[in-house]
Design a protein around this motif. Structure first.
Motif, PDB file in Angstrom:
ATOM      1  N   THR A   1     -11.006  -8.602   1.482  1.00 23.28           N
ATOM      2  CA  THR A   1      -9.766  -7.952   1.899  1.00 23.28           C
ATOM      3  C   THR A   1      -8.874  -7.663   0.700  1.00 23.28           C
ATOM      4  O   THR A   1      -8.234  -6.608   0.628  1.00 23.28           O
ATOM      5  N   THR A   2      -8.815  -8.580  -0.248  1.00 21.95           N
ATOM      6  CA  THR A   2      -7.980  -8.391  -1.436  1.00 21.95           C
ATOM      7  C   THR A   2      -8.418  -7.164  -2.231  1.00 21.95           C
ATOM      8  O   THR A   2      -7.585  -6.358  -2.665  1.00 21.95           O
ATOM      9  N   ILE A   3      -9.710  -7.010  -2.424  1.00 17.23           N
ATOM     10  CA  ILE A   3     -10.220  -5.826  -3.125  1.00 17.23           C
ATOM     11  C   ILE A   3      -9.845  -4.559  -2.356  1.00 17.23           C
ATOM     12  O   ILE A   3      -9.395  -3.558  -2.948  1.00 17.23           O
ATOM     13  N   GLU A   4     -10.015  -4.593  -1.051  1.00 16.66           N
ATOM     14  CA  GLU A   4      -9.729  -3.423  -0.223  1.00 16.66           C
ATOM     15  C   GLU A   4      -8.285  -2.966  -0.386  1.00 16.66           C
ATOM     16  O   GLU A   4      -8.002  -1.796  -0.656  1.00 16.66           O
ATOM     17  N   GLU A   5      -7.343  -3.904  -0.231  1.00 20.75           N
ATOM     18  CA  GLU A   5      -5.946  -3.500  -0.227  1.00 20.75           C
ATOM     19  C   GLU A   5      -5.406  -3.230  -1.635  1.00 20.75           C
ATOM     20  O   GLU A   5      -4.505  -2.405  -1.798  1.00 20.75           O
ATOM     21  N   CYS A   6      -5.966  -3.885  -2.654  1.00 18.62           N
ATOM     22  CA  CYS A   6      -5.424  -3.719  -4.002  1.00 18.62           C
ATOM     23  C   CYS A   6      -5.975  -2.501  -4.740  1.00 18.62           C
ATOM     24  O   CYS A   6      -5.294  -1.951  -5.614  1.00 18.62           O
ATOM     25  N   LEU A   7      -7.184  -2.082  -4.424  1.00 22.25           N
ATOM     26  CA  LEU A   7      -7.775  -0.942  -5.115  1.00 22.25           C
ATOM     27  C   LEU A   7      -7.647   0.370  -4.345  1.00 22.25           C
ATOM     28  O   LEU A   7      -7.909   1.440  -4.893  1.00 22.25           O
ATOM     29  N   ASN A   8      -7.238   0.300  -3.090  1.00 19.60           N
ATOM     30  CA  ASN A   8      -6.930   1.529  -2.362  1.00 19.60           C
ATOM     31  C   ASN A   8      -5.601   2.104  -2.853  1.00 19.60           C
ATOM     32  O   ASN A   8      -4.768   1.370  -3.390  1.00 19.60           O
ATOM     33  N   PRO A   9      -5.363   3.401  -2.672  1.00 18.55           N
ATOM     34  CA  PRO A   9      -4.058   3.966  -3.052  1.00 18.55           C
ATOM     35  C   PRO A   9      -2.934   3.303  -2.260  1.00 18.55           C
ATOM     36  O   PRO A   9      -2.972   3.286  -1.022  1.00 18.55           O
ATOM     37  N   PRO A  10      -1.932   2.736  -2.927  1.00 23.36           N
ATOM     38  CA  PRO A  10      -0.808   2.139  -2.202  1.00 23.36           C
ATOM     39  C   PRO A  10      -0.040   3.197  -1.413  1.00 23.36           C
ATOM     40  O   PRO A  10       0.056   4.359  -1.828  1.00 23.36           O
ATOM     41  N   VAL A  11       0.511   2.764  -0.277  1.00 26.89           N
ATOM     42  CA  VAL A  11       1.266   3.669   0.587  1.00 26.89           C
ATOM     43  C   VAL A  11       2.745   3.316   0.520  1.00 26.89           C
ATOM     44  O   VAL A  11       3.113   2.140   0.522  1.00 26.89           O
ATOM     45  N   ILE A  12       3.583   4.339   0.462  1.00 24.14           N
ATOM     46  CA  ILE A  12       5.042   4.200   0.511  1.00 24.14           C
ATOM     47  C   ILE A  12       5.548   5.117   1.610  1.00 24.14           C
ATOM     48  O   ILE A  12       4.945   6.157   1.884  1.00 24.14           O
ATOM     49  N   TRP A  13       6.630   4.721   2.265  1.00 23.74           N
ATOM     50  CA  TRP A  13       7.224   5.585   3.287  1.00 23.74           C
ATOM     51  C   TRP A  13       8.663   5.905   2.918  1.00 23.74           C
ATOM     52  O   TRP A  13       9.415   5.016   2.493  1.00 23.74           O
ATOM     53  N   GLU A  14       9.036   7.171   3.063  1.00 23.83           N
ATOM     54  CA  GLU A  14      10.412   7.595   2.837  1.00 23.83           C
ATOM     55  C   GLU A  14      10.858   8.522   3.959  1.00 23.83           C
ATOM     56  O   GLU A  14      10.140   9.458   4.328  1.00 23.83           O
ATOM     57  N   LYS A  15      12.034   8.248   4.484  1.00 26.84           N
ATOM     58  CA  LYS A  15      12.592   9.083   5.557  1.00 26.84           C
ATOM     59  C   LYS A  15      12.880  10.483   5.022  1.00 26.84           C
ATOM     60  O   LYS A  15      13.371  10.660   3.905  1.00 26.84           O
ATOM     61  N   GLY A  16      12.559  11.459   5.825  1.00 27.79           N
ATOM     62  CA  GLY A  16      12.924  12.827   5.482  1.00 27.79           C
ATOM     63  C   GLY A  16      11.971  13.532   4.547  1.00 27.79           C
ATOM     64  O   GLY A  16      12.212  14.687   4.178  1.00 27.79           O
ATOM     65  N   ARG A  17      10.881  12.887   4.156  1.00 27.29           N
ATOM     66  CA  ARG A  17       9.907  13.561   3.300  1.00 27.29           C
ATOM     67  C   ARG A  17       9.154  14.600   4.131  1.00 27.29           C
ATOM     68  O   ARG A  17       8.355  14.262   4.999  1.00 27.29           O
ATOM     69  N   GLN A  18       9.412  15.854   3.877  1.00 25.92           N
ATOM     70  CA  GLN A  18       8.781  16.927   4.642  1.00 25.92           C
ATOM     71  C   GLN A  18       7.445  17.372   4.057  1.00 25.92           C
ATOM     72  O   GLN A  18       6.676  18.086   4.713  1.00 25.92           O
ATOM     73  N   ASP A  19       7.170  16.955   2.804  1.00 21.40           N
ATOM     74  CA  ASP A  19       5.970  17.431   2.113  1.00 21.40           C
ATOM     75  C   ASP A  19       4.757  16.547   2.373  1.00 21.40           C
ATOM     76  O   ASP A  19       3.669  16.816   1.851  1.00 21.40           O
ATOM     77  N   VAL A  20       4.931  15.472   3.150  1.00 25.78           N
ATOM     78  CA  VAL A  20       3.836  14.534   3.384  1.00 25.78           C
ATOM     79  C   VAL A  20       3.748  14.203   4.869  1.00 25.78           C
ATOM     80  O   VAL A  20       4.629  14.529   5.650  1.00 25.78           O
ATOM     81  N   ASP A  21       2.686  13.509   5.236  1.00 28.99           N
ATOM     82  CA  ASP A  21       2.390  13.194   6.631  1.00 28.99           C
ATOM     83  C   ASP A  21       3.329  12.127   7.167  1.00 28.99           C
ATOM     84  O   ASP A  21       3.176  10.944   6.883  1.00 28.99           O
ATOM     85  N   GLY A  22       4.339  12.544   7.958  1.00 27.93           N
ATOM     86  CA  GLY A  22       5.213  11.606   8.632  1.00 27.93           C
ATOM     87  C   GLY A  22       6.056  10.750   7.724  1.00 27.93           C
ATOM     88  O   GLY A  22       6.581   9.713   8.148  1.00 27.93           O
ATOM     89  N   GLY A  23       6.214  11.129   6.456  1.00 20.75           N
ATOM     90  CA  GLY A  23       6.991  10.339   5.513  1.00 20.75           C
ATOM     91  C   GLY A  23       6.154   9.408   4.662  1.00 20.75           C
ATOM     92  O   GLY A  23       6.667   8.791   3.720  1.00 20.75           O
ATOM     93  N   TRP A  24       4.857   9.289   4.951  1.00 22.94           N
ATOM     94  CA  TRP A  24       3.976   8.418   4.177  1.00 22.94           C
ATOM     95  C   TRP A  24       3.317   9.185   3.028  1.00 22.94           C
ATOM     96  O   TRP A  24       2.815  10.286   3.218  1.00 22.94           O
TER      97      TRP A  24
END
Length: 411
Positions: free
Chosen positions: A193-216
């Motif tokens: 699990t550690t390898i999975e979550e640490c080497l995958n692209p990290p996700v960030i969420w921001e309100k109002g981001r229109q250029d990405v999927d749902g703010g993520w």
């Protein structure tokens, strides 16, 4: 309440030890692919019994539920098996809880800018089926995700008028030593699990981001390093962005401008992870070695100490929590870290389980007690922040492991 616990590893064993002290359920069936391991975990209480299960097969999970009259399925295995167990519980008419959600798939063209399939997407896609059957799947109810989400809900309800950022921060000063007293590399949680979550692209969420999927949106692994000063003597730890469920859960129910997750890995751990990736040892696709097909990541996991066994040679404390910034109920700027700390010496002496797996396991036990007493209820697929936080945090104190808060200076 009759519980099926799938997985008798480190967290499953700690879950059994904690649940053995409670009386809100009738019985617990502890199931594992390794029957002997399930039997060892079940030996701690006469209300427990052991069984064998194929966690990759929904029909196997559903059959075990029907055989034992199971009302709630507790998933304590790694996230590869989330969907079969999730689907098996739905088929059997049982409630469901997990501590990690269905796996993500990176964006095929822009993996370090855009999300692809997000953590939990496969589960949320079936929310209507759970609602139609009047069943509840409570997802992400470990420590992170889980307790961190509960703390975020508490902050939103009780401490803040508006929230600029919900930032989960995880840090520790844990060390594992060999028989000669030398510090060794031995992750305190599932390396898969550690390898999975640490080497995958990290996700960030921001309100109002229109250029990405749902703010993520995503970034490069280990991005935006910051030093966070953890409480209880742990001290400053460098934390970096990591893919984690909180960022996918909190924006669904809580109002904030930004949601992040940063993990205190340390330079040495990051170096090991980067080396594994460079050598292709983080891959899950099987390769043929001497006529045998094996996953490189499974080989890495097999070569490292079992996290369930390292408690006696581990020292230090682990801390999980959420750093909340915004405007307090008094209208003034506020920056508060809500946290939970567990000392390995205490958890080993009190329960015989190391602190990281114990801290993870206590939260689903509390959640099940709240469901059994109908303090928590619902249908569909819900995260912890969808339910009232104060009863959960009161139970955490009652269980003998209080949480805390500290004000964090900005700048």
């Amino acid at each position: 309440m009759r519980i099926l616990l799938v997985g008798a590893g480190g967290v499953g064993g700690a879950f059994a030890a904690i649940a053995a002290r409670r009386d809100f359920y009738e019985a617990i069936v502890i199931a594992d692919y390794d029957l002997a391991r399930a039997e060892r975990a079940a030996a701690v209480d006469e209300r427990f019994r052991a069984a064998q299960v194929d966690a990759s097969d929904p029909a196997s999970v559903a059959a075990l539920c029907r055989e034992h009259g199971i009302t709630h399925v507790m998933n304590a295995v790694d996230p590869r098996f989330v969907m079969p167990i999730f689907d098996g519980a739905l088929e059997a008419g049982a409630g469901y809880l997990d501590m990690a959600m269905s796996l993500s798939t990176r964006h095929p063209e822009e993996p370090y800018a855009k999300v692809g399939v997000k953590l939990g997407d496969a589960q949320f896609a079936k929310a209507a089926e759970w609602e139609a059957k009047g069943q509840l799947a409570l997802v992400g109810i470990g420590v992170e995700p889980g307790l961190s989400d509960v703390l975020a809900r508490y902050a939103s309800d009780e401490l803040f008028e508006t929230i600029t950022e919900l930032g989960t921060r995880d840090g520790a000063n844990l060390a594992v030593h060999d028989d000669e007293g030398n510090e060794i590399f031995a992750p305190s949680f599932s390396i898969w699990t550690t390898i999975e979550e640490c080497l995958n692209p990290p996700v960030i969420w921001e309100k109002g981001r229109q250029d990405v999927d749902g703010g993520w949106f995503t970034t490069e692994p280990f991005s935006e390093p910051e030093v966070f000063d953890f409480p209880a003597g742990i001290g400053p730890v460098e934390c970096v962005n990591v893919e984690h469920e909180e960022v996918l859960l909190m924006p669904r129910w809580l109002d904030a401008e930004r949601v992040t997750f940063k993990y205190g890995l340390g330079a040495d751990f990051i170096g090991v992870l980067k080396t594994l990736h460079t050598l292709g040892l983080d891959r899950t696709e099987k390769v043929r070695v001497g006529g045998v097909e094996v996953s490189p990541r499974d080989v890495v996991a097999a070569c490292l100490p079992d996290p369930a066994t390292i408690g006696p040679v581990m020292t230090g404390k682990t801390c999980a929590g959420v750093w909340v910034r915004g405007t307090g109920k008094d209208g003034q700027p506020r920056s508060t870290y809500l946290y939970h700390v567990v000392d390995n010496a205490w958890s080993m002496e009190e329960y015989g389980h190391q602190c990281v797996v114990w801290q993870t396991a206590i939260n689903p036990v509390i959640a099940l007690e709240l469901l059994a007493t109908q303090v928590w209820s619902g249908t569909g697929v819900l995260g912890p922040e969808a339910l009232p936080a104060k009863p959960f945090l009161d139970k955490l104190v009652e269980y003998g492991s209080p949480w805390g808060t500290m004000e964090v200076a900005e700048g």
